[in-house]
Design a protein around this motif. Structure first.
Motif, mmCIF file in Angstrom:
data_model
loop_
_atom_site.group_PDB
_atom_site.id
_atom_site.type_symbol
_atom_site.label_atom_id
_atom_site.label_comp_id
_atom_site.label_asym_id
_atom_site.label_seq_id
_atom_site.Cartn_x
_atom_site.Cartn_y
_atom_site.Cartn_z
ATOM 1 N N PRO A 191 0.665 -0.970 0.084
ATOM 2 C CA PRO A 191 0.021 0.096 -0.206
ATOM 3 C C PRO A 191 0.644 1.534 0.095
ATOM 4 C CG PRO A 191 0.014 -0.873 1.988
ATOM 5 C CD PRO A 191 0.733 -1.901 1.336
ATOM 6 N N VAL A 192 2.258 1.243 0.080
ATOM 7 C CA VAL A 192 3.144 2.349 -0.013
ATOM 8 C C VAL A 192 3.975 2.124 -1.056
ATOM 9 C CG1 VAL A 192 4.485 3.828 1.310
ATOM 10 C CG2 VAL A 192 2.553 2.836 2.234
ATOM 11 N N ILE A 193 4.299 2.904 -1.965
ATOM 12 C CA ILE A 193 5.606 2.712 -2.892
ATOM 13 C C ILE A 193 6.272 4.374 -2.729
ATOM 14 C CG2 ILE A 193 6.259 2.888 -5.396
ATOM 15 C CD1 ILE A 193 3.504 1.295 -5.990
ATOM 16 N N SER A 194 7.730 4.166 -2.487
ATOM 17 C CA SER A 194 8.625 5.328 -2.443
ATOM 18 C C SER A 194 9.569 5.172 -3.673
ATOM 19 C CB SER A 194 9.349 5.342 -1.366
ATOM 20 O OG SER A 194 10.035 6.318 -1.269
ATOM 21 N N MET A 195 9.599 6.431 -4.384
ATOM 22 C CA MET A 195 10.540 6.255 -5.759
ATOM 23 C C MET A 195 11.306 7.720 -5.282
ATOM 24 S SD MET A 195 9.987 6.215 -9.736
ATOM 25 C CE MET A 195 9.105 7.721 -9.866
ATOM 26 N N SER A 196 12.578 7.409 -5.356
ATOM 27 C CA SER A 196 13.624 8.859 -5.229
ATOM 28 C C SER A 196 14.146 9.124 -6.508
ATOM 29 C CB SER A 196 14.626 8.459 -4.017
ATOM 30 O OG SER A 196 13.957 8.235 -2.914
ATOM 31 N N TYR A 197 13.336 8.874 -7.642
ATOM 32 C CA TYR A 197 13.955 9.306 -8.990
ATOM 33 C C TYR A 197 12.894 10.383 -9.521
ATOM 34 C CZ TYR A 197 17.464 5.241 -8.904
ATOM 35 O OH TYR A 197 18.350 4.541 -8.765
ATOM 36 N N GLY A 198 13.387 11.180 -10.335
ATOM 37 C CA GLY A 198 12.628 11.870 -11.351
ATOM 38 C C GLY A 198 13.175 12.555 -12.251
#
Length: 762
Positions: free
Chosen positions: A352-359
């Motif tokens: 239920p949680v997704i973290s992405m440190s790219y952009g």
């Protein structure tokens, strides 16, 4: 006649609410899929595929291991999805927090089974190998060769030499069969230009003892898990018995990882160790099902750790787990593109949680890949109850410039994507002012999880250029600048250093290092490649920033992100820190990693997984299967600042120094002005919430926030002032026995009916 006393034995209460209309699914591909008639998809050549760096076409046999054919919902499906997602966050709706599954989504918002079969058959007919079809029937993963790509999509794959590094990309826009127009919006995997990680390393020269807080021989120039627990009141949630047990979250990555890095970090801070297996090189191949770490490979394995991506993955995994201490962290590795990891996690509904440190900046997103499909994917994730967290960027108001840039920014005023999507929670950065490195806030010993912070420490918006300038303006006892590298000369290593006298000179020396933030301004691009407009302001973003027209503003919240003031401990490979040798920087212990390798890091790559870990704890505290898009609740709760759910951060800026007139060909509102700088001041904030375009709503007191969130459940309360009611035959009575009180904006209609035991007056 004596009164008759009737007991109210039963009262049935029902709520009449509107239900979401279902959209009848029909086939959208009505013609024959043929390459004889094609439609060109504009803005599908990455701007990094510059003709000046083109070194020619690849061989027709050149293998493209993982491509994705991306589709978007029809207009009616998109409208229905928008309605559903809005109702899922409306406490007054019958659909409040009623999440759907990817399979249910397929029948409501995806392509029909017939259409998927047609697309699959066409891809196979072109010689491609189909790898996977999304559960929601909105994308297909496949592999093939450059020759097959040219035949199917009318574009050539070329090689490009960018500063000595070879890349590949399509050289001309994609063309799709006209039967797929309005359905297929792009193909991911035709280039290897990946999103950039949002991390910033400690400045290697920054070892001045006047900066490092020293008490009784102990130095406190870093953040340990215990500090985050204290500063943001995560400890209050722990003390209430919620540490993430039974919860899951996803970290999206694009590299293989070493087990030793994660294991050394967790053992160094007293956290449970991961139970995983590795290959001969130490790279993780799988993990035990009960392990705190899970490993999922999506795509073709590179069997190597990618420089830069490795330290990013280590940072995300270590610090999300440092907050959600007993949760299971699922690392999804898509070596071809990190967005593929998010797509995979959403399709499989892994957590239920997704973290992405790219952009990537908005302009880059809309000129490569399929921006409409990406934004639709994040929205689908919200409808499944998934919270998507993303770093807002490390280059201040210049989201298109690299954070290693030591010359004036040249790519314009911009924000990072997917942080600017309304379906994503954008996390910016804060720092600690020099005056707060004192015994007022820091103790003289470290706790079991490394913490020495004594309380919440006042934060400023993260802007290392300004803070370095402030540091250099201070003088020591000899009247010299407070830090050796603020002046030229000195040791051999210092020769040629640029003196730091202000923020501009700091940027020219150390590069851009500041919280990404601003107003969305380039989600729509015309045929000439000029930015037209950004995302509109979502209905839930109820803030007004002085002198700013309404738009999607980022970030939403912020947490400590500076690598220098004070920075986070990181366990990663020695090579990632510029050292020699092999193995984890923490193999000799946490203290050794600091003294030997300066193993400290920062960036919004740190603040994002920290907030993601907090959302995991919120799920645990609220005993919910997910919160979906948390932004509506955050902005609603922020309307009363005195409740202390948020720490407003209204000092400093994310101003960046830039080359006037750049980038050429873009609107004046995006170009660098004649003053040579642009950006936003944290002091320009929304009067009601303190929101600003540098730090958003600020940071949170997690325990206060969790308690407040628990009080925002939907519906109404029913109270009875009398347990009995005396009734007299033939006499009306208007006495109140039930009081219905709406909660959190409930506006539904409440009806009730009463019955009595047989023989009593009706």
């Amino acid at each position: 006649m004596r009164p008759c006393r009737a007991l109210l034995s039963f009262c049935a209460i029902s709520v009449l609410l509107s239900s979401l209309p279902l959209v009848a699914q029909s086939d959208r591909i009505t013609g024959t899929i043929s390459t004889a008639n094609r439609v060109v998809l504009t803005n599908t050549v990455p701007r990094k595929a510059n003709p000046q760096q083109d070194v020619g076409a690849v061989a027709p046999s050149f293998k493209l291991n993982y491509m994705m054919l991306l589709t978007v919902p029809s207009k009616s499906q998109k409208a229905a999805l928008d309605q559903l997602v809005a109702e899922q966050q409306n406490p007054a709706s019958a659909n409040y927090h009623k999440w759907i599954t990817p399979e249910e989504s397929a029948d409501r918002f995806g392509l029909s089974s017939n259409d998927i079969q047609k697309l699959t058959a066409w891809l196979k007919g072109q010689g491609f190998t189909v790898l996977q079809t999304a559960s929601a029937r909105n994308w297909i993963a496949f592999s093939g060769t450059a020759g097959q790509v040219q035949a199917a999509f009318g574009t050539q794959i070329h090689q490009y030499n960018l500063n000595g590094v070879m890349h590949f990309s399509n050289a001309v826009p994609i063309a799709i069969p006209s039967a797929l127009s309005g359905i297929v919006t792009g193909v991911r995997g035709l280039n290897d230009f990946k999103p950039k990680p949002m991390l910033t390393h400690l400045n290697s020269r920054f070892k001045d003892p006047n900066y490092v807080l020293t008490l009784n021989g102990n130095s406190y120039d870093f953040l340990a898990p215990g500090d985050i627990a204290t500063i943001y009141d995560v400890a209050g949630v722990y003390n209430a018995g919620y540490t993430g047990t039974g919860q899951k979250m996803v970290i999206a990555g694009q590299t293989d990882i070493y087990l030793s890095d994660i294991a050394d970090f967790r053992s160094g801070f007293g956290l449970s160790a991961p139970n995983c297996t590795t290959g001969s090189s130490g790279l993780i191949t799988s993990c035990n099902s009960n392990s705190v770490l899970q490993y999922v490979l999506n795509g073709t394995d590179s069997n190597q750790a990618s420089s830069g991506d490795l330290s990013e993955a280590d940072l995300d995994l270590e610090w999300s787990g440092a907050v959600a201490q007993n949760a299971q962290i699922i690392y999804v590795n898509s070596p071809q593109h990190v967005f593929n990891s998010v797509y995979y996690a959403i399709s499989a509904k892994l957590a239920p949680v997704i973290s992405m440190s790219y952009g990537t900046c908005e302009f880059d997103e809309v000129t490569q890949g399929s921006p409409a499909a990406d934004d639709a994917e994040w929205e689908l994730g919200n409808s499944y109850g998934i919270t998507i967290v993303n770093s807002s960027g490390d280059t201040g108001s210049a989201g298109c410039d690299p954070n290693s840039e030591t010359t004036p920014a040249v790519n314009g005023l911009s924000v990072s994507y997917p942080a600017s999507s309304q379906y994503v929670t954008a996390v910016g950065g804060t720092a600690i002012d020099l005056s707060s490195f004192s015994p007022t806030y820091w103790g003289s010993t470290n706790g079991s999880t490394g913490g020495s912070a004594l309380s919440y420490i006042p934060e400023i918006a993260w802007n290392d250029m300004s803070e370095f300038a402030e540091l250099c303006a201070q003088t020591g006892g000899s009247g010299q600048p407070n830090n050796q590298f603020c002046t030229q000369g000195g040791s051999t290593a210092q020769t040629g250093w640029v003196p730091i006298t202000d923020a501009a000179s700091a940027q020219s020396d150390i590069g851009i290092a500041s919280s990404g933030g601003g107003a969305s301004n380039c989600w729509t691009v015309d045929a000439s490649g000029q930015c037209v407009s950004g995302f509109p302001q979502p209905a839930w973003q109820t803030v007004n920033v002085p002198n700013q027209p309404a738009a999607r503003f980022v970030p939403d919240v912020s947490f400590m992100a500076s690598p220098n003031f004070p920075g986070y401990i990181l366990c990663t490979e020695i090579s990632e820190l510029g050292g020699t040798g092999t193995g984890s920087s923490c193999q000799g212990g946490i203290s050794s990693s600091l003294s030997t390798y300066n193993s400290i890091i920062g960036g919004t790559s740190a603040s994002a997984p920290i907030f993601a870990g907090m959302v995991v704890l919120l799920n645990d505290y609220l005993k919910t299967s997910g919160l979906g898009n948390v932004n509506p609740a955050l902005y609603s709760l922020a309307q009363v600042p005195s409740n202390n759910y948020f720490h407003q951060v209204t000092t400093s800026s994310n101003v960046v120094y830039c080359a006037p007139g750049t980038p050429a060909g873009q609107p004046a509102s995006i170009q660098c002005p004649g003053t040579g700088f642009f950006g936003y001041q944290a002091g320009d904030y929304d009067a009601a919430t303190g929101y600003n375009l540098v730090a958003g709503l600020g940071s949170v007191d997690l325990f206060n926030l969790a308690q407040a969130w628990a009080g925002t459940t939907a519906g109404f309360t029913v109270a009875s002032s009398n347990s009995t009611l005396n009734l007299t035959a033939g006499v009306s009575d208007s006495s109140t026995i039930l009081t219905i009180t709406p909660k959190t904006g409930f506006t539904g209609t409440v009806t009730f009916s009463c019955s009595s035991p047989s023989g009593l007056v009706t």
